[in-house]
Design a protein around this motif. Structure first.
Motif, PDB file in Angstrom:
ATOM      1  N   GLU A   1      -0.841  -8.275   5.237  1.00  0.00           N
ATOM      2  CA  GLU A   1      -0.206  -8.764   4.020  1.00  0.00           C
ATOM      3  C   GLU A   1       0.027  -7.609   3.056  1.00  0.00           C
ATOM      4  OE1 GLU A   1      -2.706 -11.769   2.383  1.00  0.00           O
ATOM      5  OE2 GLU A   1      -2.191 -13.209   3.942  1.00  0.00           O
ATOM      6  N   CYS A   2       1.068  -7.728   2.261  1.00  0.00           N
ATOM      7  CA  CYS A   2       1.402  -6.733   1.247  1.00  0.00           C
ATOM      8  C   CYS A   2       0.360  -6.799   0.124  1.00  0.00           C
ATOM      9  CB  CYS A   2       2.803  -7.003   0.706  1.00  0.00           C
ATOM     10  SG  CYS A   2       3.316  -5.881  -0.595  1.00  0.00           S
ATOM     11  N   SER A   3      -0.052  -5.639  -0.365  1.00  0.00           N
ATOM     12  CA  SER A   3      -1.050  -5.591  -1.437  1.00  0.00           C
ATOM     13  C   SER A   3      -0.477  -6.038  -2.777  1.00  0.00           C
ATOM     14  CB  SER A   3      -1.593  -4.172  -1.575  1.00  0.00           C
ATOM     15  OG  SER A   3      -2.248  -3.799  -0.394  1.00  0.00           O
ATOM     16  N   VAL A   4       0.838  -5.980  -2.947  1.00  0.00           N
ATOM     17  CA  VAL A   4       1.454  -6.354  -4.216  1.00  0.00           C
ATOM     18  C   VAL A   4       1.831  -7.833  -4.232  1.00  0.00           C
ATOM     19  CG1 VAL A   4       3.392  -5.908  -5.773  1.00  0.00           C
ATOM     20  CG2 VAL A   4       2.316  -4.018  -4.564  1.00  0.00           C
ATOM     21  N   CYS A   5       2.639  -8.267  -3.246  1.00  0.00           N
ATOM     22  CA  CYS A   5       3.156  -9.638  -3.284  1.00  0.00           C
ATOM     23  C   CYS A   5       2.378 -10.607  -2.390  1.00  0.00           C
ATOM     24  CB  CYS A   5       4.636  -9.655  -2.917  1.00  0.00           C
ATOM     25  SG  CYS A   5       4.983  -9.188  -1.219  1.00  0.00           S
ATOM     26  N   GLY A   6       1.650 -10.107  -1.401  1.00  0.00           N
ATOM     27  CA  GLY A   6       0.840 -10.973  -0.557  1.00  0.00           C
ATOM     28  C   GLY A   6       1.548 -11.555   0.652  1.00  0.00           C
ATOM     29  N   ASN A   7       2.810 -11.193   0.883  1.00  0.00           N
ATOM     30  CA  ASN A   7       3.548 -11.697   2.036  1.00  0.00           C
ATOM     31  C   ASN A   7       3.331 -10.790   3.247  1.00  0.00           C
ATOM     32  OD1 ASN A   7       4.655 -13.799   0.559  1.00  0.00           O
ATOM     33  ND2 ASN A   7       6.315 -12.527  -0.183  1.00  0.00           N
TER      34      ASN A   7
ATOM     35  N   THR B   1       4.660  -6.033   6.633  1.00  0.00           N
ATOM     36  CA  THR B   1       4.803  -4.826   5.826  1.00  0.00           C
ATOM     37  C   THR B   1       5.352  -3.672   6.646  1.00  0.00           C
ATOM     38  OG1 THR B   1       2.503  -4.298   6.274  1.00  0.00           O
ATOM     39  CG2 THR B   1       2.966  -5.479   4.251  1.00  0.00           C
TER      40      THR B   1
ATOM     41  N   PHE C   1       2.225  -2.116   2.324  1.00  0.00           N
ATOM     42  CA  PHE C   1       3.228  -2.513   1.350  1.00  0.00           C
ATOM     43  C   PHE C   1       4.567  -2.756   2.030  1.00  0.00           C
ATOM     44  CE2 PHE C   1       0.279   0.328  -0.822  1.00  0.00           C
ATOM     45  CZ  PHE C   1      -0.037  -0.375  -1.956  1.00  0.00           C
ATOM     46  N   HIS C   2       5.405  -3.588   1.386  1.00  0.00           N
ATOM     47  CA  HIS C   2       6.821  -3.639   1.726  1.00  0.00           C
ATOM     48  C   HIS C   2       7.456  -2.428   1.055  1.00  0.00           C
ATOM     49  CE1 HIS C   2       5.927  -8.075   1.922  1.00  0.00           C
ATOM     50  NE2 HIS C   2       6.404  -7.816   3.115  1.00  0.00           N
TER      51      HIS C   2
ATOM     52  N   LYS D   1      10.156  -2.256  -0.805  1.00  0.00           N
ATOM     53  CA  LYS D   1      10.569  -2.526  -2.185  1.00  0.00           C
ATOM     54  C   LYS D   1       9.361  -2.696  -3.103  1.00  0.00           C
ATOM     55  CE  LYS D   1      11.078  -7.474  -2.430  1.00  0.00           C
ATOM     56  NZ  LYS D   1      11.923  -8.554  -2.864  1.00  0.00           N
ATOM     57  N   CYS D   2       8.262  -3.240  -2.603  1.00  0.00           N
ATOM     58  CA  CYS D   2       7.067  -3.401  -3.429  1.00  0.00           C
ATOM     59  C   CYS D   2       6.443  -2.043  -3.749  1.00  0.00           C
ATOM     60  CB  CYS D   2       6.046  -4.281  -2.717  1.00  0.00           C
ATOM     61  SG  CYS D   2       6.553  -5.992  -2.502  1.00  0.00           S
TER      62      CYS D   2
END
Length: 65
Positions: free
Chosen positions: A31-37, A40, A49-50, A52-53
């Motif tokens: 999961e992404c550390s910023v948005c959680g989706n 990555t 991270f993604h 863009k994130c």
């Protein structure tokens, strides 16, 4: 579709069968550390991270200095 619809450029709406929600394709499944989706692409400082994130996070960090 009628004759006039072809001239005006109107398109028919087609019914699409429900598609399965597929996870975004990424290099990692974490999961992404910023948005959680999930899905990555980047790993930085031990976190995932993604793209863009990660860009958004770095821009925000620059503004803090």
């Amino acid at each position: 579709m009628g004759f006039l619809d072809k001239l005006t450029g109107k398109k028919e709406e087609k019914e699409e069968p429900e598609k399965k929600q597929e996870l975004p394709q990424g290099k990692y499944k974490e999961e992404c550390s910023v948005c959680g989706n999930p899905g990555t692409e980047k790993k930085w400082m031990g976190q995932h991270f993604h793209k863009k994130c990660l860009r958004a996070m770095k821009k925000q960090a620059r503004k803090m200095l």
